[in-house]
Design a protein around this motif. Structure first.
Motif, PDB file in Angstrom:
ATOM      1  N   LYS A 194      42.060 -94.993  40.193  1.00 43.11           N
ATOM      2  CA  LYS A 194      42.198 -96.451  40.244  1.00 43.11           C
ATOM      3  C   LYS A 194      41.316 -97.104  39.171  1.00 43.11           C
ATOM      4  O   LYS A 194      40.396 -96.494  38.649  1.00 43.11           O
ATOM      5  CB  LYS A 194      41.812 -96.981  41.626  1.00 43.11           C
ATOM      6  CG  LYS A 194      42.597 -96.364  42.783  1.00 43.11           C
ATOM      7  CD  LYS A 194      44.062 -96.744  42.727  1.00 43.11           C
ATOM      8  CE  LYS A 194      44.877 -96.034  43.783  1.00 43.11           C
ATOM      9  NZ  LYS A 194      44.390 -96.264  45.149  1.00 43.11           N
ATOM     10  N   THR A 195      41.619 -98.360  38.877  1.00 44.41           N
ATOM     11  CA  THR A 195      40.840 -99.135  37.920  1.00 44.41           C
ATOM     12  C   THR A 195      40.176-100.304  38.633  1.00 44.41           C
ATOM     13  O   THR A 195      40.823-100.998  39.428  1.00 44.41           O
ATOM     14  CB  THR A 195      41.735 -99.677  36.784  1.00 44.41           C
ATOM     15  OG1 THR A 195      42.346 -98.579  36.111  1.00 44.41           O
ATOM     16  CG2 THR A 195      40.909-100.468  35.771  1.00 44.41           C
ATOM     17  N   ALA A 213      37.243 -93.053  39.065  1.00 44.16           N
ATOM     18  CA  ALA A 213      37.838 -94.337  38.705  1.00 44.16           C
ATOM     19  C   ALA A 213      37.643 -94.633  37.225  1.00 44.16           C
ATOM     20  O   ALA A 213      36.761 -94.072  36.566  1.00 44.16           O
ATOM     21  CB  ALA A 213      37.222 -95.460  39.529  1.00 44.16           C
ATOM     22  N   VAL A 214      38.465 -95.531  36.713  1.00 41.73           N
ATOM     23  CA  VAL A 214      38.246 -96.144  35.409  1.00 41.73           C
ATOM     24  C   VAL A 214      37.670 -97.527  35.674  1.00 41.73           C
ATOM     25  O   VAL A 214      38.165 -98.247  36.547  1.00 41.73           O
ATOM     26  CB  VAL A 214      39.566 -96.253  34.611  1.00 41.73           C
ATOM     27  CG1 VAL A 214      39.347 -97.014  33.315  1.00 41.73           C
ATOM     28  CG2 VAL A 214      40.126 -94.866  34.334  1.00 41.73           C
ATOM     29  N   VAL A 215      36.605 -97.893  34.960  1.00 43.49           N
ATOM     30  CA  VAL A 215      35.886 -99.130  35.264  1.00 43.49           C
ATOM     31  C   VAL A 215      35.790-100.012  34.025  1.00 43.49           C
ATOM     32  O   VAL A 215      35.385 -99.548  32.949  1.00 43.49           O
ATOM     33  CB  VAL A 215      34.470 -98.850  35.800  1.00 43.49           C
ATOM     34  CG1 VAL A 215      33.761-100.156  36.152  1.00 43.49           C
ATOM     35  CG2 VAL A 215      34.521 -97.933  37.013  1.00 43.49           C
ATOM     36  N   VAL A 216      36.158-101.265  34.184  1.00 43.86           N
ATOM     37  CA  VAL A 216      35.903-102.272  33.167  1.00 43.86           C
ATOM     38  C   VAL A 216      34.599-102.965  33.533  1.00 43.86           C
ATOM     39  O   VAL A 216      34.460-103.506  34.632  1.00 43.86           O
ATOM     40  CB  VAL A 216      37.049-103.293  33.070  1.00 43.86           C
ATOM     41  CG1 VAL A 216      36.668-104.429  32.116  1.00 43.86           C
ATOM     42  CG2 VAL A 216      38.323-102.616  32.597  1.00 43.86           C
ATOM     43  N   ALA A 266      41.483-105.013  32.464  1.00 47.17           N
ATOM     44  CA  ALA A 266      41.528-104.064  33.581  1.00 47.17           C
ATOM     45  C   ALA A 266      42.957-103.752  33.996  1.00 47.17           C
ATOM     46  O   ALA A 266      43.307-102.593  34.241  1.00 47.17           O
ATOM     47  CB  ALA A 266      40.741-104.619  34.768  1.00 47.17           C
ATOM     48  N   LEU A 314      44.800-101.303  31.516  1.00 49.84           N
ATOM     49  CA  LEU A 314      44.392 -99.916  31.352  1.00 49.84           C
ATOM     50  C   LEU A 314      45.291 -98.981  32.161  1.00 49.84           C
ATOM     51  O   LEU A 314      45.961 -99.384  33.097  1.00 49.84           O
ATOM     52  CB  LEU A 314      42.938 -99.738  31.803  1.00 49.84           C
ATOM     53  CG  LEU A 314      41.867-100.415  30.942  1.00 49.84           C
ATOM     54  CD1 LEU A 314      40.506-100.195  31.562  1.00 49.84           C
ATOM     55  CD2 LEU A 314      41.899 -99.873  29.519  1.00 49.84           C
ATOM     56  N   GLY A 329      46.245 -96.217  34.889  1.00 50.40           N
ATOM     57  CA  GLY A 329      45.811 -96.200  36.281  1.00 50.40           C
ATOM     58  C   GLY A 329      46.255 -97.463  36.977  1.00 50.40           C
ATOM     59  O   GLY A 329      46.930 -98.311  36.396  1.00 50.40           O
ATOM     60  N   PHE A 332      45.212-100.946  38.740  1.00 49.06           N
ATOM     61  CA  PHE A 332      44.150-101.917  38.981  1.00 49.06           C
ATOM     62  C   PHE A 332      44.089-102.207  40.472  1.00 49.06           C
ATOM     63  O   PHE A 332      45.084-102.594  41.084  1.00 49.06           O
ATOM     64  CB  PHE A 332      44.418-103.209  38.209  1.00 49.06           C
ATOM     65  CG  PHE A 332      43.448-104.304  38.556  1.00 49.06           C
ATOM     66  CD1 PHE A 332      42.094-104.147  38.318  1.00 49.06           C
ATOM     67  CD2 PHE A 332      43.888-105.490  39.133  1.00 49.06           C
ATOM     68  CE1 PHE A 332      41.191-105.147  38.649  1.00 49.06           C
ATOM     69  CE2 PHE A 332      42.993-106.497  39.461  1.00 49.06           C
ATOM     70  CZ  PHE A 332      41.639-106.322  39.224  1.00 49.06           C
TER      71      PHE A 332
END
Length: 256
Positions: free
Chosen positions: A6-7, A30-33, A73, A76, A78, A80
């Motif tokens: 998830k983002t 996770a992918v993080v902004v 976000a 990207l 994944g 959000f």
């Protein structure tokens, strides 16, 4: 909600509670902004975590700034899935002190960052979550986690602006959760006690020891990793909604 894949957007994510949250989310896949005003700290995080994060210089009080951060976000890879609002300021000023009465602009500034900024992130995030495509029969559309403070309940002398701004964050939690429930979006607020943030770590050892002694158990300052652990639990536990959770070792702040 599963965190892996998830983002998330974390405001104030370049230091303190926000940075610990970024580390925990990345650690769970996770992918993080990271949205923060400190570009140097953001660049250091980007170097540390590589493609697991994206940094954007942002001001939570600016609509345009937060729109850009959330659009990043959403764009990207994944899915959000939510935001964690950690950006904030902690002013200290008496209503009547050595330098006269409390400044009106300083009060407005605290409310603008801590309360208006939190709402700014919440409203734009809710819009993006409502519009996103849900996949795999997920029960929820996303989660919004705000940061308040025990000062919302136990504000000390000199904390009138800070306590008022954090009290507003507490007060908006339930109505926001009720309104966004029909969109399957949860809203939860964490109210930390005395945490090992950079500001507190800069204090003399004896001051930190005195603060730690006021915490019933465990008698120490809270760790940013404990805040981040609670963030992860809130994300993963779908029945937590509309709640303000104190994370404070049972402390109840004295008047001063």
């Amino acid at each position: 909600m599963r965190i892996e894949g998830k983002t998330f957007l974390v405001t104030g994510g370049a230091s303190g509670l926000g940075a610990a949250t970024v580390e925990a989310l990345v650690g769970k896949g996770a992918v993080v902004v990271v949205a923060d005003r400190n570009s140097d700290a953001g660049a250091a995080l980007r170097q540390r975590y590589g493609s697991a994060i994206e940094f954007i210089q942002a001001d939570v009080t600016s609509e345009d700034s937060i729109v850009k951060a959330l659009d990043l976000a959403v764009g990207l890879s994944g899915t959000f899935s939510g935001v964690v609002s950690c950006a904030g300021v902690a002013p200290a000023e008496r209503i009547f002190g050595r330098n006269g009465i409390h400044g009106l602009q300083s009060f407005r500034a605290a409310v603008d960052v801590n309360l208006v900024g939190t709402f700014n992130v919440l409203r734009v995030a809710a819009d993006r979550l409502i519009k996103r495509d849900r996949t795999g029969g997920e029960e929820e559309n996303g989660v919004i986690i705000n940061t308040a403070s025990v000062a919302a309940y136990d504000g000390q002398i000199g904390q009138v602006a800070y306590a008022a701004s954090k009290g507003g964050v507490v007060a908006l939690t339930l109505p926001a959760a009720r309104e966004l429930a029909r969109h399957s979006i949860r809203v939860v607020t964490i109210a930390p006690g005395i945490m090992e943030t950079p500001m507190l770590l800069a204090m003399p050892d004896e001051v930190r020891a005195s603060l730690a002694a006021t915490v019933p158990f465990p008698s120490r300052l809270g760790k940013p990793q404990e805040f981040a652990s609670l963030v992860c639990h809130v994300i993963e536990n779908p029945y937590l909604n509309g709640e303000v959770i104190r994370l404070d070792g049972a402390i109840r702040m004295a008047a001063k």
